[in-house]
Design an enzyme around this catalytic site. Structure first.
Site, PDB file in Angstrom:
ATOM      1  N   TYR A 157       0.916  -1.382   0.090  1.00 19.60           N
ATOM      2  CA  TYR A 157      -0.101   0.123   0.136  1.00 19.60           C
ATOM      3  C   TYR A 157       0.774   1.287  -0.136  1.00 19.60           C
ATOM      4  O   TYR A 157       0.669   2.205  -0.548  1.00 19.60           O
ATOM      5  CB  TYR A 157      -0.916  -0.118   1.108  1.00 19.60           C
ATOM      6  CG  TYR A 157      -2.011   1.127   1.197  1.00 19.60           C
ATOM      7  CD1 TYR A 157      -3.081   1.235   0.291  1.00 19.60           C
ATOM      8  CD2 TYR A 157      -1.790   2.142   2.180  1.00 19.60           C
ATOM      9  CE1 TYR A 157      -3.890   2.197   0.388  1.00 19.60           C
ATOM     10  CE2 TYR A 157      -2.678   3.160   2.256  1.00 19.60           C
ATOM     11  CZ  TYR A 157      -3.959   3.148   1.481  1.00 19.60           C
ATOM     12  OH  TYR A 157      -4.635   4.140   1.481  1.00 19.60           O
ATOM     13  N   LYS A 161       0.730   4.075  -2.866  1.00 21.68           N
ATOM     14  CA  LYS A 161       0.643   5.375  -2.410  1.00 21.68           C
ATOM     15  C   LYS A 161       1.627   6.357  -2.961  1.00 21.68           C
ATOM     16  O   LYS A 161       1.504   7.657  -3.122  1.00 21.68           O
ATOM     17  CB  LYS A 161      -0.087   5.594  -1.147  1.00 21.68           C
ATOM     18  CG  LYS A 161      -1.273   4.889  -1.161  1.00 21.68           C
ATOM     19  CD  LYS A 161      -2.457   5.594  -2.207  1.00 21.68           C
ATOM     20  CE  LYS A 161      -4.019   5.011  -2.132  1.00 21.68           C
ATOM     21  NZ  LYS A 161      -4.891   5.543  -3.122  1.00 21.68           N
TER      22      LYS A 161
HETATM   23  N1  LIG Z   1     -10.459   5.787   4.422  1.00 22.13           N
HETATM   24  C1  LIG Z   1      -9.038   6.214   4.770  1.00 22.13           C
HETATM   25  O1  LIG Z   1      -8.770   6.306   6.022  1.00 22.13           O
HETATM   26  C2  LIG Z   1      -8.077   6.831   3.765  1.00 22.13           C
HETATM   27  C3  LIG Z   1      -6.804   6.977   4.351  1.00 22.13           C
HETATM   28  C4  LIG Z   1      -5.892   7.324   3.512  1.00 22.13           C
HETATM   29  C5  LIG Z   1      -6.043   7.528   2.013  1.00 22.13           C
HETATM   30  N2  LIG Z   1      -7.335   7.006   1.549  1.00 22.13           N
HETATM   31  C6  LIG Z   1      -7.668   6.858   0.405  1.00 22.13           C
HETATM   32  O2  LIG Z   1      -8.608   7.511  -0.220  1.00 22.13           O
HETATM   33  C7  LIG Z   1      -9.319   6.667  -1.161  1.00 22.13           C
HETATM   34  C8  LIG Z   1     -10.750   6.368  -1.035  1.00 22.13           C
HETATM   35  O3  LIG Z   1     -10.862   5.656   0.276  1.00 22.13           O
HETATM   36  P1  LIG Z   1     -11.853   5.012   0.877  1.00 22.13           P
HETATM   37  O4  LIG Z   1     -11.803   4.420   2.281  1.00 22.13           O
HETATM   38  O5  LIG Z   1     -13.056   5.833   0.642  1.00 22.13           O
HETATM   39  O6  LIG Z   1     -12.217   3.603   0.089  1.00 22.13           O
HETATM   40  P2  LIG Z   1     -13.416   2.554  -0.113  1.00 22.13           P
HETATM   41  O7  LIG Z   1     -12.672   1.129  -0.184  1.00 22.13           O
HETATM   42  O8  LIG Z   1     -14.396   2.935   0.767  1.00 22.13           O
HETATM   43  O9  LIG Z   1     -14.078   3.060  -1.547  1.00 22.13           O
HETATM   44  C9  LIG Z   1     -13.262   2.638  -2.732  1.00 22.13           C
HETATM   45  C10 LIG Z   1     -14.227   2.349  -3.871  1.00 22.13           C
HETATM   46  O10 LIG Z   1     -13.395   2.382  -5.105  1.00 22.13           O
HETATM   47  C11 LIG Z   1     -14.177   1.114  -5.599  1.00 22.13           C
HETATM   48  N3  LIG Z   1     -13.343   0.486  -6.596  1.00 22.13           N
HETATM   49  C12 LIG Z   1     -12.624  -0.475  -6.317  1.00 22.13           C
HETATM   50  N4  LIG Z   1     -11.792  -1.102  -7.308  1.00 22.13           N
HETATM   51  C13 LIG Z   1     -12.228  -0.294  -8.226  1.00 22.13           C
HETATM   52  C14 LIG Z   1     -12.007  -0.339  -9.792  1.00 22.13           C
HETATM   53  N5  LIG Z   1     -11.040  -1.118 -10.291  1.00 22.13           N
HETATM   54  N6  LIG Z   1     -12.590   0.614 -10.614  1.00 22.13           N
HETATM   55  C15 LIG Z   1     -13.534   1.303 -10.126  1.00 22.13           C
HETATM   56  N7  LIG Z   1     -13.846   1.514  -8.902  1.00 22.13           N
HETATM   57  C16 LIG Z   1     -13.191   0.569  -7.975  1.00 22.13           C
HETATM   58  C17 LIG Z   1     -14.946   0.489  -4.761  1.00 22.13           C
HETATM   59  O11 LIG Z   1     -15.890  -0.433  -5.204  1.00 22.13           O
HETATM   60  C18 LIG Z   1     -15.243   1.461  -3.538  1.00 22.13           C
HETATM   61  O12 LIG Z   1     -16.602   1.722  -3.977  1.00 22.13           O
HETATM   62  C19 LIG Z   1      -8.382   5.527  -1.742  1.00 22.13           C
HETATM   63  O13 LIG Z   1      -7.717   6.037  -2.701  1.00 22.13           O
HETATM   64  C20 LIG Z   1      -7.719   5.378  -0.492  1.00 22.13           C
HETATM   65  O14 LIG Z   1      -6.504   4.655  -0.626  1.00 22.13           O
HETATM   66  C21 LIG Z   1      -8.244   6.460   2.322  1.00 22.13           C
END
Ligand SMILES: NC(=O)c1ccc[n+]([C@@H]2O[C@H](COP(=O)([O-])OP(=O)(O)OC[C@H]3O[C@@H](n4cnc5c(N)ncnc54)[C@H](O)[C@@H]3O)[C@@H](O)[C@H]2O)c1
Length: 253
Positions: A157, A161
């Site tokens: 991961y 990132k």
């Molecule tokens: N939630 C956190 O604490 C956090 C922290 C740091 C970074 N992020 C980043 O923020 C972003 C969103 O995170 P989140 O927690 O809302 O994620 P999440 O897993 O809740 O949602 C991700 C969405 O992406 C969709 N998805 C997955 N693979 C896909 C594909 N191949 N094509 C199209 N859609 C696809 C999933 O179906 C889902 O709806 C991500 O890039 C994550 O790495 C999140």
């Protein structure tokens, strides 16, 4: 609410839930025309329904962002169906697994990079000609504080990132002359269902207490930053990596 994205076609990937859904909602409140992309039809359909109920012009696209041909076709379809080129793109979709080194499997790591790095390159390739045609645009890519401050079990991961940061900053240099801005959001711990599902209640309380802000962030707080970066308010911000983590990664003195 300022309508900073009034009548602009905005593509948000991974928009069916979590941070992506909040970004779509915020962009809608700012006047954006929403193209919501997700791999999960099951989640996408109700999400698009909720956004439409809020009064936003919204179309859902069930697409795997890791497949180049599908991504190129997606952007053609969005431009055709909205009858306007894309003005803002948020690359938010992720496929993530957290495993110790010995357990990282070929399929998992290939899938993570197909969605989370290659997919961003394909989406950027597809959107740039549209943004050029409208005289510019904004691309916002979701990284993580893990790019710089890796947590346990995050070798793949963190690499993913960090890759987002590299491709974004390199894109920012190449695309600035076309008036396309590319910036990165690096969230800390955001209280989305998959991110907190990994912890029990006691761990959540301990983790939150470790943070200067005393709490996890909310998806809406990331959405507010994404809306700023997508808007003309951020007109001189190019190739920036903006942390939104409640002070979590500020070293204690
Ligand atoms: N939630 C956190 O604490 C956090 C922290 C740091 C970074 N992020 C980043 O923020 C972003 C969103 O995170 P989140 O927690 O809302 O994620 P999440 O897993 O809740 O949602 C991700 C969405 O992406 C969709 N998805 C997955 N693979 C896909 C594909 N191949 N094509 C199209 N859609 C696809 C999933 O179906 C889902 O709806 C991500 O890039 C994550 O790495 C999140």
């Amino acid at each position: 609410m300022n309508a900073r994205l009034q009548d602009r076609v905005c593509v948000v990937t991974g928009a069916a839930r979590g941070i992506g859904f909040s970004i779509a909602e915020r962009f809608g409140r700012e006047g954006g025309r929403l193209a919501c992309v997700d791999i999960s039809a099951k989640r996408l359909e109700p999400a698009v329904g909720r956004l439409k109920d809020m009064g936003f012009e919204t179309r859902g696209y069930e697409v795997d962002i890791g497949r180049r041909d599908d991504v190129l076709a997606l952007f053609e379809r969005v431009e055709r169906e909205f009858a306007a080129p894309v003005a803002a793109l948020v690359n938010n979709a992720v496929f993530a697994r957290f495993e110790p080194l010995a357990q990282i499997a070929v399929d998992t790591v290939e899938r993570m990079f197909a969605v989370g790095v290659h997919g961003l390159i394909w989406a950027t390739q597809a959107v740039v000609p549209q943004m050029e045609r409208r005289g510019g645009g904004s691309i916002v890519n979701l990284s993580s504080v893990s790019a710089f401050h890796p947590a346990k079990d995050s070798i793949a991961y963190s690499a993913l990132k960090a890759g987002v940061v590299g491709l974004s900053r390199a894109s920012a240099i190449e695309l600035a002359a076309k008036k396309i801005r590319v910036n990165v959001i690096a969230p800390g711990m955001i209280g989305t269902p998959p991110s907190i599902a990994q912890f029990d209640e006691a761990t959540i309380a301990t983790r939150q207490a470790e943070m200067p802000a005393g709490r996890f962030g909310q998806p809406e707080e990331i959405a507010a930053l994404a809306a700023f970066l997508a808007s003309d308010d951020a007109s001189y911000i190019q190739g920036a990596v903006i942390t939104a983590d409640g002070g979590w990664t500020v070293p204690a003195k």
